[in-house]
Design a protein around this motif. Sequence first.
Motif, PDB file in Angstrom:
ATOM      1  N   PRO A  10      26.774 -56.838 -62.486  1.00  0.00           N
ATOM      2  CA  PRO A  10      27.871 -57.345 -63.858  1.00  0.00           C
ATOM      3  C   PRO A  10      29.088 -58.165 -63.581  1.00  0.00           C
ATOM      4  O   PRO A  10      29.308 -59.034 -64.623  1.00  0.00           O
ATOM      5  N   GLN A  11      29.647 -58.283 -62.457  1.00  0.00           N
ATOM      6  CA  GLN A  11      30.560 -59.144 -62.077  1.00  0.00           C
ATOM      7  C   GLN A  11      30.850 -59.376 -60.494  1.00  0.00           C
ATOM      8  O   GLN A  11      30.002 -58.733 -59.842  1.00  0.00           O
ATOM      9  N   ARG A  12      31.368 -60.429 -59.952  1.00  0.00           N
ATOM     10  CA  ARG A  12      31.458 -60.729 -58.610  1.00  0.00           C
ATOM     11  C   ARG A  12      32.010 -59.301 -58.078  1.00  0.00           C
ATOM     12  O   ARG A  12      33.121 -58.884 -58.236  1.00  0.00           O
ATOM     13  N   GLY A  13      31.340 -59.158 -56.968  1.00  0.00           N
ATOM     14  CA  GLY A  13      31.861 -57.991 -56.119  1.00  0.00           C
ATOM     15  C   GLY A  13      31.405 -56.562 -56.381  1.00  0.00           C
ATOM     16  O   GLY A  13      31.877 -55.487 -55.913  1.00  0.00           O
ATOM     17  N   THR A  14      30.575 -56.390 -57.639  1.00  0.00           N
ATOM     18  CA  THR A  14      30.085 -55.189 -58.137  1.00  0.00           C
ATOM     19  C   THR A  14      28.486 -55.467 -58.134  1.00  0.00           C
ATOM     20  O   THR A  14      28.259 -56.286 -58.825  1.00  0.00           O
ATOM     21  N   ASP A  15      27.901 -54.307 -57.599  1.00  0.00           N
ATOM     22  CA  ASP A  15      26.420 -54.139 -57.503  1.00  0.00           C
ATOM     23  C   ASP A  15      25.821 -52.979 -57.819  1.00  0.00           C
ATOM     24  O   ASP A  15      26.554 -51.917 -57.497  1.00  0.00           O
ATOM     25  N   VAL A  16      25.214 -52.808 -58.873  1.00  0.00           N
ATOM     26  CA  VAL A  16      24.717 -51.700 -59.387  1.00  0.00           C
ATOM     27  C   VAL A  16      22.982 -51.595 -59.184  1.00  0.00           C
ATOM     28  O   VAL A  16      22.391 -52.539 -59.425  1.00  0.00           O
ATOM     29  N   ASN A  17      22.707 -50.575 -58.422  1.00  0.00           N
ATOM     30  CA  ASN A  17      21.168 -50.246 -58.382  1.00  0.00           C
ATOM     31  C   ASN A  17      20.636 -49.022 -59.089  1.00  0.00           C
ATOM     32  O   ASN A  17      21.341 -47.783 -58.588  1.00  0.00           O
ATOM     33  N   ILE A  18      19.821 -48.959 -59.720  1.00  0.00           N
ATOM     34  CA  ILE A  18      18.968 -47.896 -60.431  1.00  0.00           C
ATOM     35  C   ILE A  18      17.792 -47.720 -60.094  1.00  0.00           C
ATOM     36  O   ILE A  18      17.107 -48.863 -60.100  1.00  0.00           O
ATOM     37  N   ASP A  35       8.365 -45.651 -63.143  1.00  0.00           N
ATOM     38  CA  ASP A  35       8.898 -45.954 -61.775  1.00  0.00           C
ATOM     39  C   ASP A  35       9.265 -47.341 -61.831  1.00  0.00           C
ATOM     40  O   ASP A  35       8.977 -48.202 -62.884  1.00  0.00           O
ATOM     41  N   GLY A  36      10.188 -47.691 -61.215  1.00  0.00           N
ATOM     42  CA  GLY A  36      10.886 -49.102 -61.172  1.00  0.00           C
ATOM     43  C   GLY A  36      12.314 -48.928 -60.353  1.00  0.00           C
ATOM     44  O   GLY A  36      12.689 -47.826 -59.824  1.00  0.00           O
ATOM     45  N   ASN A  37      12.674 -50.158 -60.210  1.00  0.00           N
ATOM     46  CA  ASN A  37      14.167 -50.277 -59.750  1.00  0.00           C
ATOM     47  C   ASN A  37      14.907 -51.526 -60.386  1.00  0.00           C
ATOM     48  O   ASN A  37      14.104 -52.358 -60.741  1.00  0.00           O
ATOM     49  N   ILE A  38      16.204 -51.393 -60.836  1.00  0.00           N
ATOM     50  CA  ILE A  38      16.947 -52.416 -61.145  1.00  0.00           C
ATOM     51  C   ILE A  38      18.182 -52.664 -60.348  1.00  0.00           C
ATOM     52  O   ILE A  38      18.709 -51.950 -60.027  1.00  0.00           O
ATOM     53  N   ALA A  39      18.464 -53.966 -60.207  1.00  0.00           N
ATOM     54  CA  ALA A  39      19.387 -54.354 -59.242  1.00  0.00           C
ATOM     55  C   ALA A  39      20.501 -55.413 -60.458  1.00  0.00           C
ATOM     56  O   ALA A  39      19.903 -56.323 -60.654  1.00  0.00           O
ATOM     57  N   TRP A  40      21.635 -55.048 -60.573  1.00  0.00           N
ATOM     58  CA  TRP A  40      22.366 -55.472 -61.620  1.00  0.00           C
ATOM     59  C   TRP A  40      23.753 -55.873 -60.984  1.00  0.00           C
ATOM     60  O   TRP A  40      24.306 -54.835 -60.446  1.00  0.00           O
ATOM     61  N   LYS A  70      17.471 -58.310 -61.718  1.00  0.00           N
ATOM     62  CA  LYS A  70      16.413 -58.282 -60.907  1.00  0.00           C
ATOM     63  C   LYS A  70      15.846 -57.129 -60.941  1.00  0.00           C
ATOM     64  O   LYS A  70      16.670 -55.953 -60.761  1.00  0.00           O
ATOM     65  N   GLY A  71      14.576 -57.030 -61.018  1.00  0.00           N
ATOM     66  CA  GLY A  71      13.954 -55.731 -60.770  1.00  0.00           C
ATOM     67  C   GLY A  71      12.705 -55.508 -61.744  1.00  0.00           C
ATOM     68  O   GLY A  71      12.277 -56.570 -62.306  1.00  0.00           O
ATOM     69  N   GLU A  72      11.753 -54.139 -61.705  1.00  0.00           N
ATOM     70  CA  GLU A  72      10.870 -54.041 -62.415  1.00  0.00           C
ATOM     71  C   GLU A  72      10.769 -52.700 -62.963  1.00  0.00           C
ATOM     72  O   GLU A  72      11.564 -51.784 -62.494  1.00  0.00           O
ATOM     73  N   LEU A  73      10.159 -52.459 -63.940  1.00  0.00           N
ATOM     74  CA  LEU A  73       9.868 -50.869 -64.821  1.00  0.00           C
ATOM     75  C   LEU A  73       8.676 -50.977 -65.340  1.00  0.00           C
ATOM     76  O   LEU A  73       7.968 -51.809 -66.001  1.00  0.00           O
ATOM     77  N   GLY A  74       8.067 -49.597 -64.962  1.00  0.00           N
ATOM     78  CA  GLY A  74       6.742 -49.574 -65.438  1.00  0.00           C
ATOM     79  C   GLY A  74       6.624 -48.139 -66.004  1.00  0.00           C
ATOM     80  O   GLY A  74       7.362 -47.080 -65.212  1.00  0.00           O
ATOM     81  N   ILE A  75       5.763 -47.935 -66.913  1.00  0.00           N
ATOM     82  CA  ILE A  75       5.397 -46.493 -67.543  1.00  0.00           C
ATOM     83  C   ILE A  75       3.986 -46.294 -67.326  1.00  0.00           C
ATOM     84  O   ILE A  75       3.167 -47.095 -67.744  1.00  0.00           O
ATOM     85  N   GLY A  76       3.560 -45.243 -67.080  1.00  0.00           N
ATOM     86  CA  GLY A  76       2.141 -44.970 -66.943  1.00  0.00           C
ATOM     87  C   GLY A  76       1.475 -43.521 -66.815  1.00  0.00           C
ATOM     88  O   GLY A  76       2.405 -42.795 -67.437  1.00  0.00           O
TER      89      GLY A  76
END
Length: 511
Positions: free
Chosen positions: A398-406, A391-396, A365-371
């Motif tokens: 990939p597997q249980r117990g692993t969280d990636v935030n960009i 600008d934006g943020n992404i929460a991913w 989930k998240g969003e990404l914008g270019i302007g």
Amino acid sequence: MGIWNDRTGGRPFRLTACAASALLGCGILVLPDAASSQSLYSNQSATDDTSLSDTLPGNTATGGSSSTGSATSTKTSKAATQSTSDDSNAPLNPRLRLDGTDAQTTGSILDDDLRRLNARETTVDNLNAKQHPDRDDAQGIPIGTFTLRPSVNQSINYEKQTTGSVDDEDRSYLQTDLNGTLTSDWDRHSLTIKGDGVWQKNISGTGEEKPTVDINADLRLDLPSDTTAHVTAGYQFFREDTDDPNAIANASKQSAVNQFDGGFSIERDFGLLRGTTAVALTRTIYSNATLSDGTEVNLSDRNQTAGTWRGRIGYELSPAIIPFIEADLGRTLYDQHLDSDGYARSNHGYGGKVGVEVDLGEKLKGELGIGYQRTEFEDSRLEAIDSPTIDGNIAWSPQRGTDVNIGFSTTVEPSTAAGDSGYVAYQLTNTINHQLRDNLTGKLTGGITWRDYPSNSTFDDETVYDIGTGLAWGINRYFDLTGDLGYELTSRKTGDDTQQFIAGIGIAAKR
């Protein structure tokens, strides 16, 4: 030929023999169950001279002529009555029941799992899903209709900073981190208050202490007609970083910054369209900086008030994908019309972007914008700053117990140097949290910040790289043992690079 070939009586005799054989077989099958039932309901010895019917629920003993037979019948009747009152529907063979409701168990906790038809679902990587009640998250402290979840981390740390090939300073210090979340439990609307604070105390060496405070509140109002409103407020306190381009050179203590935030937003669904409008107000106050000789530098000319308006329209292609277009306007007013160098730094800006919101549940989930963004100053001697933005943020996960935030961000930072309007900061951040074991969590952070100055600026571009790692070992639900390592490099086109190394170990208590 024998009885089987007797034409006159052979067939009736054969039928009689088959019936007798069937009855004998049924008797053999029933006798073990009856014996089992007798042991369940009467608790009598195998040598007692009682009939099987005496031990069944609902029957009374007919008793023999001896006193022993009468006593045995009486005991049997009492046991049968008690068993009937406990469970009138008890089966004759409780071992065949798989629903776990019978009281006949071996005393092992494994029996429940062995009898289950709907076994627990295995994990994605087929690891054992062990449950440790002592490792459950702390439940917090109930306060009326709110729940408070506080935590405190006490650590001892070491920091070393180097500019070029010379060790500028190093220090050892104690650090206390305070964190807390207050969440409402209302049927409608919600209020969430989050607070973070850092206090530092040097115990050896030289170096500036860097306390911080960050408090934010969000009141969500659930209005009719698919409308949601948010009222926000916040307060931040921090000291300017020595590596910040606007920091005072050779200062023993940089300026303390107090920032107050407030905002209001409203979002409404119009069928496939989703509209959002928001306003925000920020008040920033700078304290005096202290030079190495004790002289104080007044920075009140940097005090400012900034307001922004933002509007967004999104189109719902599906509940998971919503492309949008957004526009924003901003205005910044300084308390003093002219700064200490005689420049009018009040400004106004505008911009816009297009992007997409994605919500695929817990996995992505998240969003990404270019302007594009442009900032113009009141003083004609200061060049306008315009730049493309991302600008934006992404929460991913990939597997249980692993969280990636960009995270991606683009900001315009006004300068305090004479003749310089400022720079554009492009920032990329990344945080990875991974549960190595049920009580051990690892964290890896990294980021890049590029400070892009205009071509006619007296400053050259800078790039800041930072990376960090940490471990948190859960001793129990209330205490964690933590360890952290961090490294930061500020690379400059002209001038010496700056490196910073930090290491620390601590213990965290939570409720």
